[in-house]
Scaffold this motif. Structure first.
Motif, PDB file in Angstrom:
ATOM      1  N   SER A   1     -44.342 -19.287  -2.453  1.00  7.27           N
ATOM      2  CA  SER A   1     -43.029 -19.093  -2.216  1.00  7.27           C
ATOM      3  C   SER A   1     -42.185 -19.912  -1.266  1.00  7.27           C
ATOM      4  O   SER A   1     -42.931 -20.757  -0.213  1.00  7.27           O
ATOM      5  CB  SER A   1     -42.741 -17.583  -1.408  1.00  7.27           C
ATOM      6  OG  SER A   1     -43.285 -17.648  -0.282  1.00  7.27           O
ATOM      7  N   VAL A   2     -40.747 -20.054  -1.726  1.00 10.18           N
ATOM      8  CA  VAL A   2     -40.009 -21.145  -0.825  1.00 10.18           C
ATOM      9  C   VAL A   2     -38.870 -20.297  -0.532  1.00 10.18           C
ATOM     10  O   VAL A   2     -38.203 -19.173  -1.493  1.00 10.18           O
ATOM     11  CB  VAL A   2     -39.454 -22.126  -1.778  1.00 10.18           C
ATOM     12  CG1 VAL A   2     -38.381 -23.148  -1.031  1.00 10.18           C
ATOM     13  CG2 VAL A   2     -40.722 -23.009  -2.035  1.00 10.18           C
ATOM     14  N   SER A   3     -38.112 -20.246   0.660  1.00 10.27           N
ATOM     15  CA  SER A   3     -37.015 -19.675   0.962  1.00 10.27           C
ATOM     16  C   SER A   3     -36.210 -20.406   1.841  1.00 10.27           C
ATOM     17  O   SER A   3     -36.767 -21.187   2.748  1.00 10.27           O
ATOM     18  CB  SER A   3     -37.133 -18.341   1.799  1.00 10.27           C
ATOM     19  OG  SER A   3     -37.816 -18.215   3.014  1.00 10.27           O
ATOM     20  N   THR A   4     -35.179 -20.502   1.706  1.00 10.99           N
ATOM     21  CA  THR A   4     -34.092 -21.391   2.693  1.00 10.99           C
ATOM     22  C   THR A   4     -34.453 -21.260   4.140  1.00 10.99           C
ATOM     23  O   THR A   4     -34.320 -22.221   5.047  1.00 10.99           O
ATOM     24  CB  THR A   4     -32.754 -20.928   2.324  1.00 10.99           C
ATOM     25  OG1 THR A   4     -32.294 -21.263   0.748  1.00 10.99           O
ATOM     26  CG2 THR A   4     -31.519 -21.972   3.229  1.00 10.99           C
ATOM     27  N   LEU A   5     -34.507 -19.980   4.704  1.00 12.38           N
ATOM     28  CA  LEU A   5     -34.848 -19.732   6.002  1.00 12.38           C
ATOM     29  C   LEU A   5     -36.370 -19.709   6.337  1.00 12.38           C
ATOM     30  O   LEU A   5     -36.702 -20.381   7.428  1.00 12.38           O
ATOM     31  CB  LEU A   5     -34.190 -18.634   6.420  1.00 12.38           C
ATOM     32  CG  LEU A   5     -32.668 -18.410   6.259  1.00 12.38           C
ATOM     33  CD1 LEU A   5     -32.377 -17.060   6.763  1.00 12.38           C
ATOM     34  CD2 LEU A   5     -31.995 -19.568   6.971  1.00 12.38           C
ATOM     35  N   GLY A   6     -37.190 -19.291   5.474  1.00 12.39           N
ATOM     36  CA  GLY A   6     -38.511 -19.060   5.891  1.00 12.39           C
ATOM     37  C   GLY A   6     -39.556 -20.440   5.719  1.00 12.39           C
ATOM     38  O   GLY A   6     -40.437 -20.361   6.060  1.00 12.39           O
ATOM     39  N   GLY A   7     -38.921 -21.230   4.798  1.00  6.80           N
ATOM     40  CA  GLY A   7     -39.701 -22.472   4.441  1.00  6.80           C
ATOM     41  C   GLY A   7     -40.435 -22.571   3.197  1.00  6.80           C
ATOM     42  O   GLY A   7     -40.528 -21.739   2.345  1.00  6.80           O
ATOM     43  N   CYS A   8     -41.392 -23.497   3.282  1.00  6.77           N
ATOM     44  CA  CYS A   8     -42.240 -23.695   2.073  1.00  6.77           C
ATOM     45  C   CYS A   8     -43.706 -23.075   2.246  1.00  6.77           C
ATOM     46  O   CYS A   8     -44.477 -23.627   2.934  1.00  6.77           O
ATOM     47  CB  CYS A   8     -42.372 -25.180   1.585  1.00  6.77           C
ATOM     48  SG  CYS A   8     -40.957 -26.020   1.624  1.00  6.77           S
ATOM     49  N   LEU A   9     -43.926 -21.964   1.731  1.00  9.99           N
ATOM     50  CA  LEU A   9     -45.271 -21.413   1.743  1.00  9.99           C
ATOM     51  C   LEU A   9     -45.870 -21.674   0.577  1.00  9.99           C
ATOM     52  O   LEU A   9     -46.153 -20.740  -0.159  1.00  9.99           O
ATOM     53  CB  LEU A   9     -45.254 -19.975   2.402  1.00  9.99           C
ATOM     54  CG  LEU A   9     -44.395 -19.606   3.563  1.00  9.99           C
ATOM     55  CD1 LEU A   9     -44.530 -17.884   3.764  1.00  9.99           C
ATOM     56  CD2 LEU A   9     -45.205 -20.160   4.780  1.00  9.99           C
ATOM     57  N   VAL A  10     -46.420 -22.997   0.512  1.00 13.16           N
ATOM     58  CA  VAL A  10     -46.794 -23.356  -0.848  1.00 13.16           C
ATOM     59  C   VAL A  10     -48.205 -24.106  -0.905  1.00 13.16           C
ATOM     60  O   VAL A  10     -48.495 -24.985   0.171  1.00 13.16           O
ATOM     61  CB  VAL A  10     -45.773 -24.145  -1.509  1.00 13.16           C
ATOM     62  CG1 VAL A  10     -46.260 -24.732  -3.038  1.00 13.16           C
ATOM     63  CG2 VAL A  10     -44.488 -23.550  -1.741  1.00 13.16           C
ATOM     64  N   ASN A  11     -49.101 -23.788  -1.590  1.00 10.95           N
ATOM     65  CA  ASN A  11     -50.379 -24.484  -1.654  1.00 10.95           C
ATOM     66  C   ASN A  11     -50.036 -25.763  -2.637  1.00 10.95           C
ATOM     67  O   ASN A  11     -50.157 -25.714  -3.946  1.00 10.95           O
ATOM     68  CB  ASN A  11     -51.401 -23.732  -2.264  1.00 10.95           C
ATOM     69  CG  ASN A  11     -52.750 -24.420  -2.207  1.00 10.95           C
ATOM     70  OD1 ASN A  11     -52.921 -25.382  -1.582  1.00 10.95           O
ATOM     71  ND2 ASN A  11     -53.571 -24.210  -3.074  1.00 10.95           N
ATOM     72  N   PHE A  12     -49.549 -26.988  -2.022  1.00  9.27           N
ATOM     73  CA  PHE A  12     -49.500 -28.106  -2.970  1.00  9.27           C
ATOM     74  C   PHE A  12     -50.787 -28.830  -3.196  1.00  9.27           C
ATOM     75  O   PHE A  12     -51.320 -29.339  -2.394  1.00  9.27           O
ATOM     76  CB  PHE A  12     -48.536 -28.843  -2.061  1.00  9.27           C
ATOM     77  CG  PHE A  12     -47.150 -28.651  -1.926  1.00  9.27           C
ATOM     78  CD1 PHE A  12     -46.662 -28.120  -0.513  1.00  9.27           C
ATOM     79  CD2 PHE A  12     -46.375 -28.635  -3.008  1.00  9.27           C
ATOM     80  CE1 PHE A  12     -45.491 -27.967  -0.537  1.00  9.27           C
ATOM     81  CE2 PHE A  12     -44.943 -28.220  -2.766  1.00  9.27           C
ATOM     82  CZ  PHE A  12     -44.465 -27.618  -1.556  1.00  9.27           C
TER      83      PHE A  12
END
Length: 125
Positions: free
Chosen positions: A101-112
């Motif tokens: 997930s990505v949110s403008t305030l929360g950041g990149c919670l992504v498994n790249f």
């Protein structure tokens, strides 16, 4: 599965560049795209990412207001438009793709988990 970055180069302070990240072998639809950079002698840092579901962007403080991330899923390509470049932006820039997930305030919670080979950006003073 391959990611290929392009668009790097040498630019003067205050200049602009647009980096591209083209995927081949699979569709970018619904995957988050991230941009990272690594300067000589420094750790890799996250620059920006964009959601695969709703296009929400996130920017590191160091680039907020100067860089714009975007994507064109029809072209299977992500972009990073960089303006007002500074010498401290000099680095090898990498794109990556993953789920999360990505949110403008929360950041990149992504498994790249897929990465490109990188493209050099050099900003001269």
């Amino acid at each position: 599965v391959q990611l290929v970055e392009s668009g790097g180069g040498l630019v003067q302070t205050g200049g602009s560049l647009r980096l591209s990240c083209e995927a081949s072998g699979w569709s970018l639809d619904y995957y988050a795209i991230g941009w990272f950079r690594q300067a000589p002698g420094k750790e890799r840092e996250g620059v920006s990412c964009i959601s695969g579901s709703d296009g929400s962007p996130y920017y590191a403080e160091s680039v907020k207001g100067r860089f714009t991330i975007s994507r064109d899923d029809a072209k299977n390509t992500g972009y990073l438009h960089m303006t007002s470049l500074k010498p401290e932006d000099t680095a090898v820039y990498y794109c990556a793709v993953g789920t999360g997930s990505v949110s403008t305030l929360g950041g990149c919670l992504v498994n790249f988990d897929s990465w490109g080979q990188g493209t050099q950006v050099t900003v001269s003073s």
